[in-house]
Each structure stands twice: as structure tokens, then as C-alpha cells.
Design a protein around this motif. Structure first.
Motif, mmCIF file in Angstrom:
data_model
loop_
_atom_site.group_PDB
_atom_site.id
_atom_site.type_symbol
_atom_site.label_atom_id
_atom_site.label_comp_id
_atom_site.label_asym_id
_atom_site.label_seq_id
_atom_site.Cartn_x
_atom_site.Cartn_y
_atom_site.Cartn_z
ATOM 1 N N LYS B 217 14.967 -17.303 2.522
ATOM 2 C CA LYS B 217 14.997 -17.013 1.088
ATOM 3 C C LYS B 217 15.272 -15.533 0.846
ATOM 4 O O LYS B 217 16.087 -15.154 0.008
ATOM 5 C CB LYS B 217 13.624 -17.397 0.487
ATOM 6 N N PHE B 218 14.614 -14.710 1.650
ATOM 7 C CA PHE B 218 14.774 -13.268 1.534
ATOM 8 C C PHE B 218 16.229 -12.873 1.777
ATOM 9 O O PHE B 218 16.817 -12.080 1.042
ATOM 10 C CB PHE B 218 13.861 -12.578 2.541
ATOM 11 N N GLU B 219 16.816 -13.472 2.783
ATOM 12 C CA GLU B 219 18.202 -13.117 3.107
ATOM 13 C C GLU B 219 19.134 -13.566 1.994
ATOM 14 O O GLU B 219 20.117 -12.884 1.679
ATOM 15 C CB GLU B 219 18.598 -13.757 4.440
ATOM 16 N N GLU B 220 18.810 -14.704 1.439
ATOM 17 C CA GLU B 220 19.581 -15.210 0.312
ATOM 18 C C GLU B 220 19.570 -14.175 -0.817
ATOM 19 O O GLU B 220 20.604 -13.807 -1.372
ATOM 20 C CB GLU B 220 18.955 -16.533 -0.150
ATOM 21 N N GLU B 221 18.354 -13.697 -1.105
ATOM 22 C CA GLU B 221 18.196 -12.717 -2.176
ATOM 23 C C GLU B 221 18.957 -11.445 -1.874
ATOM 24 O O GLU B 221 19.609 -10.864 -2.725
ATOM 25 C CB GLU B 221 16.716 -12.408 -2.384
ATOM 26 N N GLN B 222 18.865 -11.022 -0.614
ATOM 27 C CA GLN B 222 19.558 -9.802 -0.204
ATOM 28 C C GLN B 222 21.050 -9.942 -0.434
ATOM 29 O O GLN B 222 21.710 -9.035 -0.921
ATOM 30 C CB GLN B 222 19.301 -9.522 1.279
ATOM 31 N N LYS B 223 21.561 -11.116 -0.058
ATOM 32 C CA LYS B 223 22.985 -11.359 -0.179
ATOM 33 C C LYS B 223 23.394 -11.313 -1.656
ATOM 34 O O LYS B 223 24.390 -10.719 -2.019
ATOM 35 C CB LYS B 223 23.333 -12.714 0.422
ATOM 36 N N SER B 224 22.590 -11.941 -2.488
ATOM 37 C CA SER B 224 22.945 -12.020 -3.903
ATOM 38 C C SER B 224 22.881 -10.641 -4.542
ATOM 39 O O SER B 224 23.650 -10.319 -5.441
ATOM 40 C CB SER B 224 22.005 -12.994 -4.622
ATOM 41 N N SER B 225 21.987 -9.815 -4.061
ATOM 42 C CA SER B 225 21.920 -8.458 -4.611
ATOM 43 C C SER B 225 22.715 -7.483 -3.753
ATOM 44 O O SER B 225 22.382 -6.318 -3.621
ATOM 45 C CB SER B 225 20.461 -8.013 -4.700
ATOM 46 N N GLY B 237 14.850 -10.512 10.477
ATOM 47 C CA GLY B 237 13.538 -10.567 9.847
ATOM 48 C C GLY B 237 12.504 -9.966 10.767
ATOM 49 O O GLY B 237 11.849 -8.995 10.430
ATOM 50 N N LYS B 238 12.441 -10.466 11.912
ATOM 51 C CA LYS B 238 11.432 -10.009 12.867
ATOM 52 C C LYS B 238 11.757 -8.592 13.342
ATOM 53 O O LYS B 238 10.910 -7.709 13.328
ATOM 54 C CB LYS B 238 11.420 -10.969 14.044
ATOM 55 N N ASP B 239 12.983 -8.405 13.719
ATOM 56 C CA ASP B 239 13.375 -7.114 14.262
ATOM 57 C C ASP B 239 13.248 -6.008 13.227
ATOM 58 O O ASP B 239 12.698 -4.952 13.488
ATOM 59 C CB ASP B 239 14.813 -7.179 14.764
ATOM 60 N N SER B 240 13.758 -6.327 12.054
ATOM 61 C CA SER B 240 13.743 -5.281 11.053
ATOM 62 C C SER B 240 12.320 -5.003 10.590
ATOM 63 O O SER B 240 12.007 -3.904 10.179
ATOM 64 C CB SER B 240 14.632 -5.666 9.877
ATOM 65 N N ALA B 241 11.494 -6.021 10.688
ATOM 66 C CA ALA B 241 10.112 -5.790 10.324
ATOM 67 C C ALA B 241 9.488 -4.793 11.277
ATOM 68 O O ALA B 241 8.700 -3.940 10.885
ATOM 69 C CB ALA B 241 9.337 -7.095 10.370
ATOM 70 N N LYS B 242 9.874 -4.907 12.490
ATOM 71 C CA LYS B 242 9.318 -3.994 13.489
ATOM 72 C C LYS B 242 9.884 -2.588 13.282
ATOM 73 O O LYS B 242 9.206 -1.611 13.481
ATOM 74 C CB LYS B 242 9.660 -4.495 14.891
ATOM 75 N N LYS B 251 11.120 -5.100 1.878
ATOM 76 C CA LYS B 251 10.902 -5.480 3.282
ATOM 77 C C LYS B 251 11.023 -6.993 3.440
ATOM 78 O O LYS B 251 10.557 -7.745 2.584
ATOM 79 C CB LYS B 251 9.518 -5.043 3.719
ATOM 80 N N PRO B 252 11.635 -7.422 4.523
ATOM 81 C CA PRO B 252 11.642 -8.862 4.794
ATOM 82 C C PRO B 252 10.233 -9.301 5.154
ATOM 83 O O PRO B 252 9.428 -8.494 5.607
ATOM 84 C CB PRO B 252 12.565 -8.998 5.997
ATOM 85 N N PRO B 253 9.959 -10.589 4.971
ATOM 86 C CA PRO B 253 8.589 -11.048 5.253
ATOM 87 C C PRO B 253 8.226 -10.870 6.720
ATOM 88 O O PRO B 253 9.069 -11.041 7.601
ATOM 89 C CB PRO B 253 8.616 -12.522 4.852
ATOM 90 N N LYS B 254 7.006 -10.494 6.934
ATOM 91 C CA LYS B 254 6.513 -10.311 8.314
ATOM 92 C C LYS B 254 6.073 -11.649 8.872
ATOM 93 O O LYS B 254 5.479 -12.451 8.147
ATOM 94 C CB LYS B 254 5.293 -9.393 8.295
ATOM 95 N N PRO B 255 6.326 -11.885 10.142
ATOM 96 C CA PRO B 255 5.811 -13.138 10.702
ATOM 97 C C PRO B 255 4.296 -13.103 10.763
ATOM 98 O O PRO B 255 3.721 -12.076 11.130
ATOM 99 C CB PRO B 255 6.408 -13.188 12.107
ATOM 100 N N PRO B 256 3.664 -14.211 10.399
ATOM 101 C CA PRO B 256 2.199 -14.234 10.466
ATOM 102 C C PRO B 256 1.717 -14.015 11.890
ATOM 103 O O PRO B 256 2.423 -14.352 12.849
ATOM 104 C CB PRO B 256 1.827 -15.644 9.981
ATOM 105 N N ARG B 257 0.548 -13.474 11.971
ATOM 106 C CA ARG B 257 0.019 -13.157 13.313
ATOM 107 C C ARG B 257 -0.081 -14.399 14.180
ATOM 108 O O ARG B 257 -0.535 -15.450 13.730
ATOM 109 C CB ARG B 257 -1.360 -12.530 13.178
ATOM 110 N N GLY B 258 0.322 -14.262 15.414
ATOM 111 C CA GLY B 258 0.174 -15.375 16.342
ATOM 112 C C GLY B 258 1.345 -16.344 16.347
ATOM 113 O O GLY B 258 1.375 -17.257 17.154
#
Lengths: 482, 473
Positions: B217-225, B237-242, B251-258
Motif C-alpha cells: 500500500k505504501f509503495e502504491e502511495e509513493q508511486k501515486s505521489s 520496505g525492510k531495507d529502507s527501514a533499516k 517512512k515505509p512501514p517497519k516489519p513487526p518484531r520477530g
């Protein structure tokens, strides 16, 4: 599953028992590893009355014979297990409390206290109705000698039939050989020495011109058994079948010799205690003088010293061997060595072939490649021993799992450069000779008992299956397919 | 490895890229890809100028490719550390090293799916496996003598959730770089789970799925904007979060812990090994006493939960569930040599089956074969167990497995279990040149390795080592 196997076995035996006399059986189209010469590439084994009647490339199959087409498979002699503890501790049906011990092989000779009961027989503590015998047979073992465990002189081994469900005819031979166990331990060495001294004394008595009138009791442990032994082996039906006769109770008289009869041996189920009460009770009144009664333990050792009886010496390391040599002092008698637990720290016997050959010309070892201490290079212990002129047999294993692994282990030896025929002789004809039954079993030759294994291919190849085991000419069962 | 080249190149390429791509990230977006490729190629060319390409040709052998086929009296051309060509009429460059293997057999190097030793770090902490290798471990030569050219190892295995470090190492004596084939391709967990553990696992998988949805969803939004900052695409998502270097971007959503491991599994980046607790009991102890039906069933549920195939590590009763294992896209590592008796009460679906490999393979399940004990310690009786991997494969053939598939179980399909089948396990062009010249059929028990080649280099010659030089064959 086990019940299934036993019932199948039973029905097979029953079905064939009646037909046994008349109809010959021919296994044709087989590669025959006779182990008495060159293999026969495509030949026939003709069996009648439990014996091999003919073997060769051009054997004529008589009319009316039952024919088994080996389909290019391989026939070899059945396995000979010359030193085994099968069925000794795993009496699952009789002693449920013991069943967990039965799952593991008991091969430790590390009991601290020695025994001196050379006259006792392991056959007296054996129970015929045990699954393990049928399982071993189905896995390919057709000759089995069960040896008592212990240090010093723990008793006499027995050769048993593998297809019996009852005690009848189960023991083929109750004095196959004496067992000697040695450990680097002063009480063990003393016990061995004093037992030999007692044996020497008995032998001297025996050689004195005035021969004492024979005891009326049929003590098996005196000279008699050695005389009857050959006939036992050649005969199909053993005479001494009815097993536990409780008379050979050694040590019923407190002899003057310092013979240690220690109670602390902690295996209540395994062997009958040497000084059983009933024997001494019913014999004492019959004897006038206690001195006249012969000590069966000493008599057995006298036989050994006289060369009438063979012995197996259980020593796993050159350390134990060295102490044995010291313990027996200058007594001379031949033994076959058994080395069930090679241990580099106690000195591997196969690294000292000279020391081995000074004690005996034959040895039973585990069929395994070993690495000498401090190296990573695998060696074939059998090959090293054979180089010194020692005849090498292999321990076959006490459970069907071990017997299955046997072929894998032998394969490893051949992969490592050993000759396949030599290695297979190590589990057939060589142990047969150790048991003194080489005239009867161990090769595929005319006149021998038809104890044969039929494999779908090279017995050592992992791709081959054991198709059928023939015991005295009868197909007795198949290895479980799974 | 790559980073050594990539980083300076990227630096020279303008600051906007540097800000975006931290060295660790995998190049997925278009501009980065080309940026990386081009310069590194020139780099390679430079190196090639300095030292010539090494060519080796092996002639006259029966080539068992590991995929199931065999080419009689064929040749193999090796360029540096890769296989260049396999066939009968090869264009061999001048100056190529000739190896005459007439009358011999060539097979891919054997892959031991689970071992330790062979120069791997002795510690069970694998964080820095590359820094703990011993390229001069003497057991490497022993392994090569047994035909093993690579092996997988694991540490910190998971219990109730997928976890663990892993590495695929090569037996490349003296070659520190060449020893490392891959890291972290495998996770593992153990069956069975209790109800609470199942709930936890399901929650984690749900969270991971929700996270993936959120990222999408986040990427969709990014693309539209899009439009204002084209170059600042967040890829994973994961990489950029790091990375976390962005100042103004949402910020893209962070993966939940674990859920990191679960995400890797869902993305197919790693394989999940299902440990059934069978490997811990050696065959010399009589093997596992219990049937593992329940554990296999639970493992299948895990596969269905993830929607991804798993790897069953030494199932006993896997043969009972062959179709279901195939349907989930799962694989199996078997131990055909060890046998487990069926339960007396239920003999039809318990106990091992010599035909396991055949049944599973017929159902379409990739099967790898391993020896009952997997280490080559040589201290005890059973230390030689992994010495004859080809014999274990032959046991599978005895159980009815197609002879041609037999070799696959210790080569290509074994590499599959480790997630490295694109690099090793078969003799095909562009694969790593890890192969064996044998005295005969690779699956015959008496066949010995004459020459082992790893990364295109001859690393073992029978006549020069003590192990088997005394045997004339």
C-alpha cells in the motif's frame, strides 16, 4: 511385526518339515560364491535332506525337484557368528524388567571381579523362545555360538539352532569352547593363574595310572563331551538337546585350591550361580570321600591344557593381551582371540600382530576400518593382521541391526582394498573353523549343511537385497522389506 | 565481495546514489543495477589483462551430469572457476590444461547437506562464519577423498519459530574466499509444536502478511505521489527501514518484531528446514524409536500456512505423506541406510521404508540423501560414516529409486535443499567447476575419487594423498 515374523517362520517350517525328506531343491541361475575356490558365475546348488548334494555350473536338476530361479542373484554360505551374546540378557518374554538391557549390546568385560567356573555352561542359562534367534536367522546368521561374559573363566559357550521355538533340539553343542576374559587387574590375573594351576593338578591326577572309578553322574564337563563333540557337529540331530540339566554345578565342594568364587558378579539373570545348592545336596550323600569328586571347573581346564578343548580369549587391547601372557605364566595352549572393543588408548591389537600371533593364530575382530592413534588415515586392521599370517574372522553382531550393518562394514573394507572373497570368508568359513564345524558349514560345497543366503546381486553392494535365507535347505524367511 | 567494488564506484557516481544505496542492499532498482554492472565488468577485464583466463579440459570420461543424464566419453571445458562447456566436440583454447580421464567417470562433487568440520568454525555461533574458516583443516582433504566438495551447516536452529544461521561451504583447501559458497540460505524450526506455539506462529505469519500488505500500500502511495523525488524509491520496505537516512520522506512501514524470518520465507529468500528430532538419535542407538507421523503432519501444516514448500529433515514416515509433501512443494532429506521398525499396532503407516526415496521421487518430491551420522570426526567407530555418501545414495536405489536419480540425491537435489542449486550440484555450463574424476560409476561402492576439482582447481589427487593411494583400481 515380530509376532508376524514368528508365525510366518513357524508355518514355513511346519509346511516344509513334512516335505523335507523326499523332494530335492535346486537353486539355479545363480552366481555362487562357494568361498572354497573360484566363484561359479552361473550355476546350480542342489539340496537334499538339508545338505548340499551338488554344486557347479553343470548340475543336473533331477525330475521332481523344487526349483528356485535365482535370476542371476548371488548365493553364498550363511553367516557364522562365532562369539555372540545374543539372547543372553535380552530375555524379553521371561524377564520384562530386563528388557531395556536387552536393547543394547552388552560387551563390556570390565567387571572388576573375576570368576572361575570353566565347567559351567552358558546353555544352562539360555532360553530358546526368544525373538532374537529368528531375527538373526532372517538377517542371514545360520550358525550361532553364544559365549558367556566375564573375566577369568566364565564358562563354556554353546552352539544353538536358530529355527527352534522350543528347547527341544535348541542346543546343538553345549561345550563349544571355553571363554577366557582378561583385564589388567591383579585379581583377574591371579584367578586365571590359579584356575590353570587347578587344571594342571586335575590333569596330573588324570594321567596317574590308577584311574579313579568314574562318577556315576553324567557330568558333561569331564572328558566325555570332547569325545562326543565331533559326532555332534556332523549329526543333524544333537543328542544333548534337552537343555538345562542342572548337574554341572562347579565348586560344590570347597576345594583346597585358592579358587575365588566371588558372588559379587552383578548379573542375576545371566548365569547360574556356580555353587547351587541342589547339586551339592543330592550328591553329597552319594560320595564317600569328598576328595574323589572331580571339580568340573578344573576338569574343563585340564581338557584345555591337554588340547582336547578350545578356548576363546577375550582381549580387546594389547595391554590386556600383555597381562594375559603374564597371567598364564608358562602354560601353553592355543586360543582364538576375540577383540570386540578395539581401543587405541589401550593399544590396538592389530598394530601388534606379532604379539597376537604368539598367543593364537586366529582372531575375531570387528569388521571396521580404524585410524591408529594420532592419525586420520583409515587402516584395515584385518589386512594388517593377515600380513602377519593370522587368520582373521569378523564379529557378525548380536542383533539384526548389527547384522544388517555387517554387510555395509564389509563393503567398506573391500572399498578400502580388501579382497571380497577374503572378507566374506571372515564371516563364514573362518569362524566355522574356529568353532570346529568347518566340515559342516562355512562354504558352499558338496556334503555341507545347506545354510545359504540368496542375494539379488553382489552381497556387498548396497543395491542388493537379501532375498532368501535357506536353513538346512529350507527357506526360512525373508528380511523385512522395509 | 561485491561491496568492495561497488562502494568506490558508487562514490564516484554522484552523491544522490550514495545516499540511497547502502552497501549491503541488493541492487533491485534499474539505475543501481547498471551502475554496478558496468564498472565491475571493466574491473574484471583489468584483472583478466593481468592474469590470463585459466582453461582446463577433461577428456574421455563418462560424464554423469548430476541432472540424471550421462554422456559417454565426453569432455568438459572449465574456464577459471566455472564450467564453460560440456559435450563431445568442444572448442578448446590453446594452452588449456589437459586432464586425460579416459575410462573414468566424472560426476559433480557430492554435496553433504548437513555436516560440520571441513574447516568450518568450531564454534556454534556462526555470525561471522567467513572470518572463522580454516582453509587448512586436514579434514578437508579427507572430505575430498570421500567426494564431498561442499556442505551445508547450521547453527542457532530455531525451536518453535523459524530461526538460525546457516552457511554453505566448499572444500577448497587453502582458498579462504573460495570456501564460502553462500550464507543464510536456510532457517529451521522443530516439530511438533504445542497449541500455544502454533498460536504464536500463526500470529507471526499474520503480522508478516499484514506488513506486506502495508508495504504494498505504501509503495502504491509513493508511486501515486511520484514526480518530486523519483530517484528515492524505496525498494523493499525492510531495507529502507533499516537505512533510516531519509529526512523528509514518509517512512515505509517497519516489519513487526520477530517477523523478519517469516518475511524472508514468504519472499522465498530462504528455505525452511523442518527438524523432526530424528537426526539427534544416531543409527547406532537403534535409531529413533517413535514414528514421526504427527511431526510430519505438523510440518505440512507449516508449509500450508506459509504457502511455501519446506524441507523435511530426515522424516521417517515421509513416504506415507508423499502426495501431500509434493502438493505443498516441499522437499525431503532422507537417510536410506537407517531403518526404523514400524509400530506393532500400526504397521502400515509407521516405521521407515527403504522405498521412501522412490515413493517420494515418484510423487515429484526432490529428495536428498544423507548418511546417518553426518560428521567426519574420525574419533570413534562411526566417524567414517560420511565417507561413503554415494553408498547411501545407492541404498535409495536399492529401495527402487530410479538409478539416474540416485546421483541427484547427493548432488543437484542436495544443493536444492541448501538453496544453492543455481551454483553447484550439476555439470552444466556456467555452474561452479566442482567435480570429481572417479575410478568408476559414481554410485558403485568400490569407486574411488581419483581427482577432485573445486572452483576449477585440482585440490585432491588420490596418488598424492595417503588415504587411498595404496589401492590400485
Amino acid at each position: 511385526m515380530k509376532h508376524l515374523i514368528t508365525t510366518t517362520l513357524l508355518s514355513l517350517i511346519a509346511a516344509h518339515a513334512s516335505a523335507q525328506q523326499e523332494r530335492p531343491l535346486a537353486i539355479r541361475n545363480a552366481r555362487i560364491l562357494t568361498l572354497a575356490g573360484e566363484p561359479i558365475e552361473s550355476g546350480t546348488v542342489l539340496i537334499q535332506d538339508g545338505r548340499i548334494k551338488a554344486v557347479g555350473a553343470k548340475v543336473k536338476i533331477p525330475a521332481g525337484a523344487e526349483v528356485v530361479d535365482a535370476d542371476g542373484g548371488t548365493v553364498m554360505p550363511g553367516l557364522v557368528s562365532a562369539w555372540s551374546q545374543a539372547g543372553l540378557s535380552g530375555t524379553r518374554r521371561t524377564a520384562p524388567a530386563d528388557q531395556f538391557h536387552g536393547r543394547f549390546r552388552v560387551r563390556s568385560t570390565r567387571q572388576s571381579s573375576p570368576v572361575s567356573k570353566a565347567g559351567s555352561k552358558v546353555s544352562d542359562s539360555l532360553y530358546a523362545r526368544q525373538d532374537v534367534f529368528g531375527e538373526l536367522l532372517a538377517a542371514g546368521v545360520t550358525t550361532l555360538a553364544i559365549a558367556p561374559m566375564g573375566l577369568g573363566f566364565p564358562g563354556q559357550a554353546a552352539r544353538v539352532a536358530l529355527d527352534k521355538e522350543t528347547a527341544d533340539g535348541f542346543v546343538l553343542d553345549d561345550d563349544t569352547y571355553l571363554v577366557i576374559g582378561c583385564a589388567p587387574n591383579s585379581s583377574v590375573k591371579k584367578a586365571i593363574k590359579s584356575a590353570l594351576d587347578a587344571g594342571k593338578k586335575a590333569l596330573d591326577d588324570r594321567n596317574k595310572p590308577k584311574e579313579e572309578p568314574k562318577q556315576p553322574d553324567k557330568s558333561e564337563s569331564a572328558k566325555k563331551p570332547t569325545d562326543s563333540k565331533p559326532s555332534d557337529e556332523s549329526g543333524d540331530k544333537p543328542k544333548k538337546g534337552d537343555e538345562p540339566k542342572p548337574e554341572p554345578k562347579p565348586g560344590d565342594e570347597p576345594k583346597p585350591e585358592p579358587k575365588p568364587e566371588p558372588k559379587p558378579k552383578p548379573e542375576p539373570g545371566e548365569k547360574p550361580k556356580p555353587n547351587g545348592k541342589p547339586a551339592s545336596d543330592d550328591k553329597k550323600p552319594a560320595d564317600k570321600k569328598p576328595e574323589k569328586k572331580k571339580d568340573p571347573n578344573a576338569e574343563a581346564i585340564a581338557d584345555l591344557l591337554e588340547g582336547k578343548r578350545s578356548a576363546m580369549l577375550v582381549v580387546s587391547t594389547s595391554q590386556e593381551l600383555a597381562h594375559y601372557v603374564e597371567a598364564i605364566d608358562d602354560y601353553e595352549f592355543a586360543v582364538t582371540l576375540v577383540a570386540p572393543n578395539d581401543n587405541a588408548f589401550g593399544g590396538s591389537l592389530w598394530l601388534e600382530p606379532e604379539a597376537v600371533s604368539e598367543v593364537g593364530a586366529r582372531i575375531l575382530i570387528e569388521p571396521e576400518l580404524r585410524t591408529p592413534h594420532y592419525t586420520r588415515v583409515l587402516h584395515d586392521p584385518g589386512a594388517e593382521l593377515r600380513k602377519a599370517g593370522i587368520e582373521v574372522g569378523y564379529l557378525v553382531g548380536d542383533t539384526r541391526f548389527e547384522v544388517r550393518d555387517l554387510f555395509y562394514k564389509l563393503m567398506e573394507l573391500v572399498r578400502h582394498g580388501a579382497d571380497a572373497d577374503t572378507v566374506l570368508r571372515g564371516v563364514t568359513s573362518i569362524p566355522a573353523a574356529m568353532l570346529g564345524v568347518e566340515k559342516d558349514v562355512g562354504t558352499v560345497e558338496k556334503g555341507k549343511r545347506a545354510n545359504l543366503l540368496l542375494f539379488s546381486g553382489d552381497p556387498l553392494a548396497p543395491t542388493s537385497r537379501l532375498v532368501t535365507v535357506f536353513y538346512d535347505g529350507q527357506p526360512v524367511g525373508k528380511e523385512a522389506a522395509r | 565481495m561485491i561491496t568492495k567494488y561497488v562502494l568506490p564506484i558508487l562514490l564516484s557516481f554522484g552523491s544522490h546514489l550514495v545516499a540511497q544505496d547502502e552497501p549491503d542492499s541488493k541492487p533491485t532498482s534499474q539505475p543501481t543495477d547498471t551502475a554496478e554492472d558496468r564498472p565491475s565488468e571493466t574491473k574484471d577485464d583489468d584483472a583478466a589483462d593481468a592474469e590470463e583466463d585459466r582453461f582446463t579440459v577433461i577428456r574421455g570420461a563418462d560424464v554423469y551430469t548430476g541432472t540424471g543424464s550421462m554422456l559417454r566419453r565426453a569432455s568438459i571445458l572449465i574456464k577459471n572457476d566455472k564450467i564453460e562447456a560440456v559435450g563431445h566436440d568442444l572448442d578448446v583454447p590453446d594452452g588449456a590444461t589437459e586432464i586425460d580421464a579416459t575410462g573414468k567417470a566424472v560426476s559433480p562433487g557430492f554435496v553433504s547437506v548437513g555436516s560440520s568440520g571441513f574447516g568450518a568454525p568450531g564454534t556454534f555461533r556462526l555470525e561471522e562464519v567467513a572470518d572463522g574458516l580454516n582453509p587448512w583443516d586436514p579434514s578437508i582433504k579427507l572430505g575430498l577423498a570421500a567426494g564431498i566438495t561442499s556442505f551445508g551447516m547450521m547453527a542457532n536452529e530455531g525451536r518453535d519459530v523459524p530461526r538460525g544461521k546457516s552457511a554453505v561451504l566448499k572444500l577448497a583447501p587453502g582458498d579462504l574466499e573460495g570456501m564460502l559458497c553462500a550464507t543464510d540460505t536456510i532457517l529451521s524450526m522443530r516439530m511438533p509444536l504445542d497449541r500455544q506455539q502454533w498460536r504464536k506462529l500463526r500470529e507471526l505469519v499474520d503480522q508478516a502478511r499484514e506488513h506486506l500488505d502495508a508495504v504494498a500500500k505504501f509503495e502504491e502511495e509513493q508511486k501515486s505521489s511520484a514526480g518530486k523525488s523519483e530517484d528515492k524509491k524505496s525498494n523493499d520496505g525492510k531495507d529502507s527501514a533499516k537505512g533510516g537516512k531519509k529526512k523528509d520522506d514518509p517512512k515505509p512501514p517497519k516489519p513487526p518484531r520477530g517477523t523478519e524470518e517469516i518475511l524472508d520465507l514468504l519472499a522465498g529468500k530462504k528455505l525452511l528446514w523442518i527438524d523432526l528430532g530424528n537426526a539427534s538419535r544416531g543409527w547406532f542407538m537403534g535409531g529413533p524409536t517413535n514414528s514421526d507421523n504427527e511431526k510430519v503432519r505438523q510440518g505440512l501444516e507449516v508449509a500450508e500456512l506459509l504457502g511455501r514448500g519446506v524441507v523435511f529433515n530426515r522424516p521417517i514416515t515421509g513416504w506415507v505423506y508423499a502426495d501431500r509433501i509434493a502438493r505443498t512443494g516441499s522437499m525431503a532429506i532422507l537417510e536410506p541406510r537407517s531403518r526404523v521398525e514400524p509400530d506393532e499396532g500400526n504397521p502400515d503407516i509407521t516405521g521407515s521404508n527403504l522405498a521412501s526415496a522412490a515413493i517420494l521421487a515418484d510423487a515429484g518430491v526432490p529428495v536428498a540423501v544423507m548418511s546417518p551420522t553426518s560428521n567426519l570426526t574420525l574419533m570413534g567407530l562411526y566417524g567414517q560414516d560420511v565417507n561413503t555418501l554415494h553408498v547411501d545414495a545407492a541404498y535409495a536405489v536399492r529401495g527402487g529409486l530410479d538409478n539416474r536419480k540416485g546421483l541427484r540425491t547427493i548432488t543437484l537435489d542436495a544443493a536444492k535443499m541448501l538453496g544453492v542449486d543455481a551454483r553447484i550440484g550439476s555439470i552444466e555450463p556456467s555452474k561452479d567447476a566442482d567435480l570429481l574424476i572417479l575410478t568408476g560409476d559414481p554410485l558403485h561402492y568400490a569407486s574411488l575419487v581419483d581427482t577432485a576439482i573445486v572452483n576449477g582447481k585440482v585440490v585432491y589427487e588420490r596418488q598424492k594423498e595417503t588415504f587411498y593411494s595404496h589401492i590400485s583400481r
